[in-house]
Design an enzyme around this catalytic site. Structure first.
Site, PDB file in Angstrom:
ATOM      1  N   LYS A 101       2.443   3.874   7.932  1.00  0.00           N
ATOM      2  CA  LYS A 101       1.486   4.783   7.284  1.00  0.00           C
ATOM      3  C   LYS A 101       2.130   6.142   7.060  1.00  0.00           C
ATOM      4  CE  LYS A 101      -2.164   1.996   7.906  1.00  0.00           C
ATOM      5  NZ  LYS A 101      -2.940   1.398   6.814  1.00  0.00           N
ATOM      6  N   SER A 127       0.801  -1.226   0.000  1.00  0.00           N
ATOM      7  CA  SER A 127       0.000   0.000   0.000  1.00  0.00           C
ATOM      8  C   SER A 127       0.835   1.278   0.000  1.00  0.00           C
ATOM      9  CB  SER A 127      -0.928   0.007   1.209  1.00  0.00           C
ATOM     10  OG  SER A 127      -0.161   0.171   2.383  1.00  0.00           O
TER      11      SER A 127
END
Lengths: 135, 394
Positions: free
Chosen positions: A83, A46
């Site tokens: 993240k 991701s």
């Protein structure tokens, strides 16, 4: 730490010593605060937009305070996640198009573990194997 | 959660919940097993590699704050400031900054105590941890707080006062540390020893302790020092480490114990402009040892990992961990102890009589095997590539 070379002759130095002195050490290049630096292994696709791929080695520093847009490692509800930290919006973001930002909620367990300062692509497998092979 | 000793023999550490369930330390694991299963306890083997690495990280972090540091045990260090005072900060703010930094960078909760003498600093650190209202930080910087802390401490909580002397002090009606500090030092020396006299003086703010005289804690023994002149040669660093090994080996034998593991470390100064360089390594002994030759062999085998050409070494040291009494040692049928206790006793008595370093050893080869029993080992997140955590990018 290499000593700067100066001209002129200073006695008879061992030519071998020069080699040991100039050998490069990745640790001292990549890691500024060894006692606050930790390693991890990225699993998942991701964050390819910021150049982090499945199976990359992550170098994480706890010596830095996260800034807007930093890539961080955090404990999110008992799991280590990587993240992009949007402090202003209090969201955790990724670069994959199909994933929405995660807004940090009141009842989330959320602890910042450190800032990702480098990531290492392993283009060929390492001699050392990791206990869990990334997906 | 409980943690077991080397070879998973006994319970060595308990979390708060386990203590409240009535579980006890030093109970053989096989005896406690049923109770642990019934309570749903998490059982872990000793993970000295992880502890040693986190300890080193904590020590390296603390070393940044003071001109001098003395590592006292795996989880305790003294920082010496001498005449230096951190600029623009009170001692309380400085202590809070140390605590905060260790938490931020190493994620270990710590207590910090500040005082004018090592004994009072230790008392402050006791207060930080145990006395209500301090919450991890205590500064003894005046008589009011000094009296408050000491009146809330038993004499046996005072650094250097053991159970036996504590009981004799109690017989004299000296129960708390404040009363001890009010005794006439010379009388204490006559009744007990110069050590108790020094303790009384230190409790009143007069520095008496020097590090060479300080007795090691029972569980770990450290010897560490910074160099007057920087060391840049491999042989010099090895010799310095060997000197530390001889000191800790002699201390270990003096308390009739053996060590199951050893850590060895070397670094430049954290204040060097070129950046902080640290290397540390950890060795587990298949058979716990008290033989200086085994310690030196461990150092020889660790030199490749420790030494880097071009680093101006400022500090090095060794620590013995996982210490147990020699008489309780369990022998292994397949690994008879390689220690030569007669030789070591002979060496210690020669050095005792003619002075330290009269007789010492040259290092020899190293062939330790690693076959410790550790069934419930947690991952070595920070010291083994195979064990680094997976971080999800999903």
């Amino acid at each position: 730490m290499t000593t700067p070379k100066t001209g002129g002759i200073k006695g008879f130095e061992s030519p071998g010593a020069e080699y040991t002195q100039s050998s490069l050490d990745l640790d001292s290049l990549l890691i500024e605060h060894p006692s606050a630096t930790y390693f991890g292994l990225a699993q998942g696709d991701s964050l390819m937009g910021v150049g982090i791929f499945n199976g990359d080695l992550l170098i994480v520093s706890r010596a830095l305070k996260p800034k807007q847009g930093d890539i961080i490692v955090a404990n999110l509800n008992g799991e280590f996640v990587c993240k992009i930290f949007n402090i202003a919006q209090r969201t955790l973001e990724v670069t994959a198009a199909n994933t929405k930002p995660h807004r940090i909620a009141e009842d989330d367990v959320f602890e910042i573990e450190g800032v990702v300062i480098r990531s290492v692509r392993l283009h060929k497998p390492l001699k050392e194997t990791f206990s869990v092979r990334p997906g | 959660m409980v943690v077991l000793t080397n070879n998973d023999g006994q319970v060595v550490a308990l979390c708060g919940i386990a203590k409240r369930l009535g579980l006890k330390k030093f109970v053989p694991y096989f005896q406690a097993k049923d109770q642990l299963v019934a309570a749903g306890a998490i059982v872990r083997s000793s993970n000295y590699e992880l502890y040693a690495d986190l300890s080193q990280r904590m020590m390296d972090t603390c070393a940044r704050f003071a001109p001098e540091m003395h590592i006292y045990s795996i989880d305790e260090a003294f920082l010496f400031y001498g005449g230096y005072k951190p600029p623009g900060q009170t001692w309380y703010e400085h202590a809070r900054l140390i605590r905060r930094t260790v938490w931020d960078e190493v994620r270990l909760p710590t207590g910090v105590g500040v005082g004018p003498t090592p004994t009072l600093a230790k008392a402050a650190s006791h207060a930080a941890k145990r006395i209500n209202g301090f919450r991890g930080l205590a500064v003894i910087d005046g008589d009011t707080v000094r009296r408050h802390v000491l009146s809330n401490m038993l004499v046996t909580d005072v650094w250097g006062i053991g159970k036996r002397i504590g009981a004799r002090l109690n017989d004299l009606g000296i129960i708390d540390a404040l009363t001890l500090s009010e005794q006439d030092p010379r009388r204490m020396r006559k009744r007990f020893s110069i050590l108790v006299e020094n303790t009384v003086l230190e409790l009143n703010g007069e520095v008496r302790m020097s590090w060479d005289e300080v007795r090691s804690p029972k569980k770990e023994i450290f010897s560490t020092r910074s160099f007057g002149n920087r060391i840049t040669e491999r042989a010099e660093l090895k010799a310095a480490l060997a000197a530390h090994a001889e000191i800790v080996g002699a201390k270990l034998r003096r308390q009739a114990s053996v060590a199951g593991a050893m850590m060895i470390f070397a670094s430049n100064s954290p204040h060097d402009k070129t950046g902080f360089q640290r290397k540390s390594t950890h060795i587990s002994f298949t058979i716990p040892t008290s033989d200086t030759r085994a310690l030196l062999a461990a150092i020889s085998s660790a030199m490749d990992q420790l030494f880097r050409f071009g680093i101006p070494y400022y500090r090095c040291g060794v620590g013995l961990l996982d210490i147990s009494p020699m008489h309780r040692q369990q022998f292994d049928l397949f690994h008879p102890t390689p220690d030569d206790r007669g030789l070591m006793a002979c060496m210690d008595s020669i050095n005792g009589r003619y002075g330290r370093n009269t007789m010492h050893l040259a290092a020899k080869g190293f062939d330790q095997k690693f076959s410790m029993r550790r069934e419930f080992l947690s991952p070595q997140y920070t010291t083994r590539w195979r064990d680094i955590p997976i971080i999800r990018c999903e």
